[in-house]
Motif scaffolding. Structure first.
Motif, mmCIF file in Angstrom:
data_model
loop_
_atom_site.group_PDB
_atom_site.id
_atom_site.type_symbol
_atom_site.label_atom_id
_atom_site.label_comp_id
_atom_site.label_asym_id
_atom_site.label_seq_id
_atom_site.Cartn_x
_atom_site.Cartn_y
_atom_site.Cartn_z
ATOM 1 N N ALA A 153 5.308 56.064 -40.121
ATOM 2 C CA ALA A 153 5.406 55.871 -38.674
ATOM 3 C C ALA A 153 4.015 55.784 -38.056
ATOM 4 N N ILE A 154 3.108 56.609 -38.547
ATOM 5 C CA ILE A 154 1.731 56.599 -38.045
ATOM 6 C C ILE A 154 1.043 55.293 -38.423
ATOM 7 N N VAL A 155 1.308 54.807 -39.631
ATOM 8 C CA VAL A 155 0.736 53.530 -40.070
ATOM 9 C C VAL A 155 1.192 52.400 -39.153
ATOM 10 N N GLN A 156 2.465 52.400 -38.767
ATOM 11 C CA GLN A 156 2.979 51.370 -37.872
ATOM 12 C C GLN A 156 2.315 51.449 -36.500
ATOM 13 N N ILE A 157 2.100 52.685 -36.027
ATOM 14 C CA ILE A 157 1.403 52.858 -34.744
ATOM 15 C C ILE A 157 -0.033 52.356 -34.860
ATOM 16 N N GLU A 158 -0.651 52.621 -35.988
ATOM 17 C CA GLU A 158 -2.021 52.151 -36.212
ATOM 18 C C GLU A 158 -2.077 50.620 -36.190
ATOM 19 N N GLN A 159 -1.077 49.977 -36.762
ATOM 20 C CA GLN A 159 -1.016 48.516 -36.745
ATOM 21 C C GLN A 159 -0.854 48.003 -35.315
ATOM 22 N N SER A 160 -0.036 48.696 -34.525
ATOM 23 C CA SER A 160 0.115 48.330 -33.113
ATOM 24 C C SER A 160 -1.203 48.505 -32.371
ATOM 25 N N CYS A 161 -1.921 49.558 -32.734
ATOM 26 C CA CYS A 161 -3.235 49.806 -32.129
ATOM 27 C C CYS A 161 -4.179 48.643 -32.405
ATOM 28 N N LYS B 12 -5.525 42.693 -14.701
ATOM 29 C CA LYS B 12 -4.107 42.904 -14.984
ATOM 30 C C LYS B 12 -3.871 43.053 -16.487
ATOM 31 N N GLN B 13 -4.534 42.207 -17.273
ATOM 32 C CA GLN B 13 -4.424 42.303 -18.731
ATOM 33 C C GLN B 13 -4.952 43.646 -19.234
ATOM 34 N N LEU B 14 -6.045 44.093 -18.636
ATOM 35 C CA LEU B 14 -6.665 45.343 -19.059
ATOM 36 C C LEU B 14 -5.771 46.531 -18.739
ATOM 37 N N LEU B 15 -5.113 46.489 -17.587
ATOM 38 C CA LEU B 15 -4.172 47.559 -17.245
ATOM 39 C C LEU B 15 -3.040 47.616 -18.273
ATOM 40 N N GLY B 16 -2.605 46.437 -18.732
ATOM 41 C CA GLY B 16 -1.578 46.388 -19.769
ATOM 42 C C GLY B 16 -2.070 46.984 -21.073
ATOM 43 N N VAL B 17 -3.328 46.744 -21.397
ATOM 44 C CA VAL B 17 -3.936 47.317 -22.604
ATOM 45 C C VAL B 17 -3.926 48.843 -22.524
ATOM 46 N N ASN B 18 -4.336 49.373 -21.385
ATOM 47 C CA ASN B 18 -4.371 50.832 -21.221
ATOM 48 C C ASN B 18 -2.976 51.439 -21.302
ATOM 49 N N GLU B 19 -2.010 50.751 -20.735
ATOM 50 C CA GLU B 19 -0.632 51.245 -20.798
ATOM 51 C C GLU B 19 -0.140 51.278 -22.244
ATOM 52 N N GLU B 20 -0.505 50.266 -23.019
ATOM 53 C CA GLU B 20 -0.102 50.230 -24.426
ATOM 54 C C GLU B 20 -0.761 51.358 -25.209
ATOM 55 N N PHE B 21 -2.036 51.596 -24.950
ATOM 56 C CA PHE B 21 -2.728 52.698 -25.629
ATOM 57 C C PHE B 21 -2.069 54.036 -25.292
ATOM 58 N N MET B 22 -1.717 54.234 -24.032
ATOM 59 C CA MET B 22 -1.057 55.477 -23.628
ATOM 60 C C MET B 22 0.304 55.620 -24.306
ATOM 61 N N ARG B 23 1.013 54.516 -24.412
ATOM 62 C CA ARG B 23 2.326 54.547 -25.070
ATOM 63 C C ARG B 23 2.182 54.936 -26.546
ATOM 64 N N LEU C 91 2.531 59.098 -30.975
ATOM 65 C CA LEU C 91 1.875 59.977 -31.952
ATOM 66 C C LEU C 91 2.142 61.438 -31.629
ATOM 67 N N ASP C 92 2.099 61.759 -30.334
ATOM 68 C CA ASP C 92 2.329 63.141 -29.911
ATOM 69 C C ASP C 92 3.759 63.581 -30.194
ATOM 70 N N GLY C 93 4.672 62.633 -30.248
ATOM 71 C CA GLY C 93 6.079 62.971 -30.471
ATOM 72 C C GLY C 93 6.449 63.165 -31.930
ATOM 73 N N ILE C 94 5.507 62.964 -32.844
ATOM 74 C CA ILE C 94 5.798 63.128 -34.271
ATOM 75 C C ILE C 94 5.683 64.596 -34.651
ATOM 76 N N LYS D 107 -7.990 59.553 -32.516
ATOM 77 C CA LYS D 107 -9.415 59.397 -32.197
ATOM 78 C C LYS D 107 -9.762 57.926 -31.990
ATOM 79 N N ARG D 108 -9.196 57.083 -32.830
ATOM 80 C CA ARG D 108 -9.458 55.643 -32.708
ATOM 81 C C ARG D 108 -8.962 55.111 -31.366
ATOM 82 N N ILE D 109 -7.764 55.504 -30.970
ATOM 83 C CA ILE D 109 -7.206 55.041 -29.698
ATOM 84 C C ILE D 109 -8.042 55.560 -28.527
ATOM 85 N N GLN D 110 -8.445 56.815 -28.596
ATOM 86 C CA GLN D 110 -9.252 57.392 -27.519
ATOM 87 C C GLN D 110 -10.577 56.655 -27.368
#
Length: 208
Positions: free
Chosen positions: A103-111, A147-158, A163-166, A184-187
């Motif tokens: 699951a973490i690997v999939q999140i990393e790929q999304s990142c 607008k694109q950047l706000l979408g990027v930040n929203e995706e990072f937060m998601r 990750l926090d829910g695992i 750490k990478r996302i931050q």
């Protein structure tokens, strides 16, 4: 390689904090690790995990035919001295079989995909900052990039929320470490995004 022979006559009870090598035997594999007499068995299990990828709860540690179980006892007390051979039984951690790790690997790929979007935005902002776009077009372009950047930040937060829910079992040390590295990478990417957002705001003051 360490020369085990020159240590063999040492008394482990007197070794204290002095470092010395021992040999871990897991099936046909052998691993040389450095320990010290005051090290506890619990600390040794972490060394074993690093060498063999067997989580501590899954380890069975045998020395001279004796199963060692008390993690608070020191290696010196167990008689494990320089050159000792310690047998380790247990199943190695397999990322392919661990649902949380995958699951973490999939999140990393999304990142990685979100980071690519961020990397596409940065040169466009730099281009506007460098005067490579006609002034009359800059305001609209900056609005779109913001607008694109706000979408990027929203995706990072998601992704951080996912990750926090695992939830981890006690023996999922490597999965925990994997999550920590992805967080750490996302931050770090979000910090970069915040800087780009600040640049856009400064440019908007100039062109709008």
């Amino acid at each position: 390689m360490w020369l085990f022979g020159r240590f063999m006559k040492s008394n482990p009870a007197k070794m204290g904090d002095q470092e010395y090598p021992i040999l871990l035997c897991h099936g046909p594999n052998k691993y040389e690790v450095v320990v010290w007499g005051a090290m506890t068995l619990g600390e040794l299990t972490l060394k074993i995990e690093a060498a063999t990828h067997i989580p501590p709860p899954s380890q069975k540690i045998i020395f001279k035919g004796r199963n060692l179980t008390d993690c608070n006892v020191t290696l010196a007390s167990y008689g494990i001295g320089p050159g000792s051979k310690v047998m380790v039984l247990g199943k190695r951690f397999d990322p392919e079989e661990d649902a949380n790790y995958q699951a973490i690997v999939q999140i990393e790929q999304s990142c990685s995909r979100v980071e690519k979007t961020l990397c596409d935005i940065i040169p466009q902002v730099d281009g506007i900052s460098g005067g490579y776009l006609e002034s009359r077009l800059c305001g609209e372009a900056l609005c779109k990039l913001r607008k694109q950047l706000l979408g990027v930040n929203e995706e990072f937060m998601r992704l951080l929320e996912q990750l926090d829910g695992i939830s981890f079992e006690e023996n999922q040390t490597l999965a925990r470490q994997k999550r920590k590295s992805v967080v750490k990478r996302i931050q770090q990417s979000m910090e970069k995004s915040d800087q780009v957002h600040e640049n856009i705001n400064q440019l908007r003051l100039k062109y709008t």
